[in-house]
Write a protein that holds these residues in place. Sequence first.
Motif, PDB file in Angstrom:
ATOM      1  N   SER A 123       3.214 -14.117  31.076  1.00 46.29           N
ATOM      2  CA  SER A 123       4.631 -13.445  31.583  1.00 46.29           C
ATOM      3  C   SER A 123       5.111 -13.874  32.811  1.00 46.29           C
ATOM      4  O   SER A 123       4.296 -14.164  33.588  1.00 46.29           O
ATOM      5  CB  SER A 123       4.663 -12.188  30.881  1.00 46.29           C
ATOM      6  N   LYS A 132       2.285 -10.073  28.795  1.00 43.90           N
ATOM      7  CA  LYS A 132       2.395  -8.334  28.799  1.00 43.90           C
ATOM      8  C   LYS A 132       2.327  -7.733  27.569  1.00 43.90           C
ATOM      9  O   LYS A 132       1.934  -6.772  27.378  1.00 43.90           O
ATOM     10  CB  LYS A 132       4.084  -8.511  29.191  1.00 43.90           C
ATOM     11  N   CYS A 133       2.341  -8.649  26.447  1.00 46.33           N
ATOM     12  CA  CYS A 133       2.032  -8.035  24.973  1.00 46.33           C
ATOM     13  C   CYS A 133       0.661  -8.187  24.530  1.00 46.33           C
ATOM     14  O   CYS A 133      -0.165  -9.249  24.841  1.00 46.33           O
ATOM     15  CB  CYS A 133       2.974  -8.388  24.159  1.00 46.33           C
ATOM     16  N   ASP A 137       4.247  -4.124  24.052  1.00 45.62           N
ATOM     17  CA  ASP A 137       4.017  -4.254  25.739  1.00 45.62           C
ATOM     18  C   ASP A 137       2.456  -3.433  25.958  1.00 45.62           C
ATOM     19  O   ASP A 137       2.701  -2.167  25.718  1.00 45.62           O
ATOM     20  CB  ASP A 137       4.997  -3.850  26.331  1.00 45.62           C
ATOM     21  N   ASP A 160      12.370 -10.716  27.526  1.00 44.45           N
ATOM     22  CA  ASP A 160      12.905  -9.650  28.021  1.00 44.45           C
ATOM     23  C   ASP A 160      13.920  -9.839  29.357  1.00 44.45           C
ATOM     24  O   ASP A 160      13.892  -9.176  30.130  1.00 44.45           O
ATOM     25  CB  ASP A 160      11.752  -8.639  28.383  1.00 44.45           C
TER      26      ASP A 160
END
Length: 350
Positions: A196, A203-204, A218, A234
């Motif tokens: 990210s 992040k996920c 997340d 995002d």
Amino acid sequence: ESDVLTEITDVDLPSGVHSNCFINGRTVYGINDGTFYISAENDSGNIDALDFAEAERESDEGVRVFAWGEDFWYFGTKSLEIFRTVPDVFPFAPLLGAGQSEWAGCAARFSVAGVGDKVVWINDYFSVVTSVGGRPEKISTHEVDRDIEATLKAGGADDITAFSYDVEGHQFYYLRSPTWCWAFDFATGFWHRVKSYLSDTFKCGYYTYCYNKDLLLDATDGKIYEYTFDAVDDGEACIMQIETSPLNAFPDGYICDALSLDIQRGVGDAESAAHVQDPMILLKVSRDGGMTWGREYSRSAGQQGKYFKDVRFNRLGGCNGAGMAFEISFPEPVTRAVFQAVADVRPLRN
């Protein structure tokens, strides 16, 4: 039926449950000592103290139970045993010939994931392996193994999570920790890092397909995202980056007169902001085999419909015997692809 989560309080279920799975109407509870208990049919909270069995191939501890088709796979620290439904007796029995010991244990329980017709996990040798019928085959590279080993030796086994994702004929296995993330594409056989923006990891850490959407959770703040081709990360930049291995000519080095890229051209979006209408390709060059990186160069990838745009970086200088490495980045939210790259080089010394 209820949308309220209820704690399992049946006293017949021992402590030390490491995981559970649901198969053929029953919930299977794996226990740390290598045994497993099963619930009554369609009643996960009803467990009989006599409804248990043991994965007996090795005397190792249990790590994960994982439902897969008509079977469930019981991973231990040093072994794997596969159980199948058996009518008229205890509901599950070991599938003969399917259990394995060598390379089949599991070092990180949340690394187990199903991808297509395969199960993938981190084995007890700290490598990523895949199997269709219980016999593991290694798919990870040494670089992936090094990241895994560093996290496991630091006590982060439960910090490693995995999920699978299918898109346009490509089956991906994502493997994430708080400090790195790798994805394996079964269609191409290659690994790549996933990051990210301004982070060393993705992040996920969790995925599901629900409501006709690909949803990601997340791992840090619980936000849920939809995975689409049209979305950005995002609101943050979603950068595609390629770093080549060093192109060396030991011991003398060479001069690179040009680097030409065969890319997907004419991808600008005429309806978007100026930087997306004419998206850029960024290049950094290392002249010492990837140890340090120089200034950033930029070239246009072509406005919408300009399919004959040449992408060429000239006069990239010389390097020592360790050779040059190239870092190619695509920061704009457009279609991005590199098909090949050609470097024009000549000896530094005759």
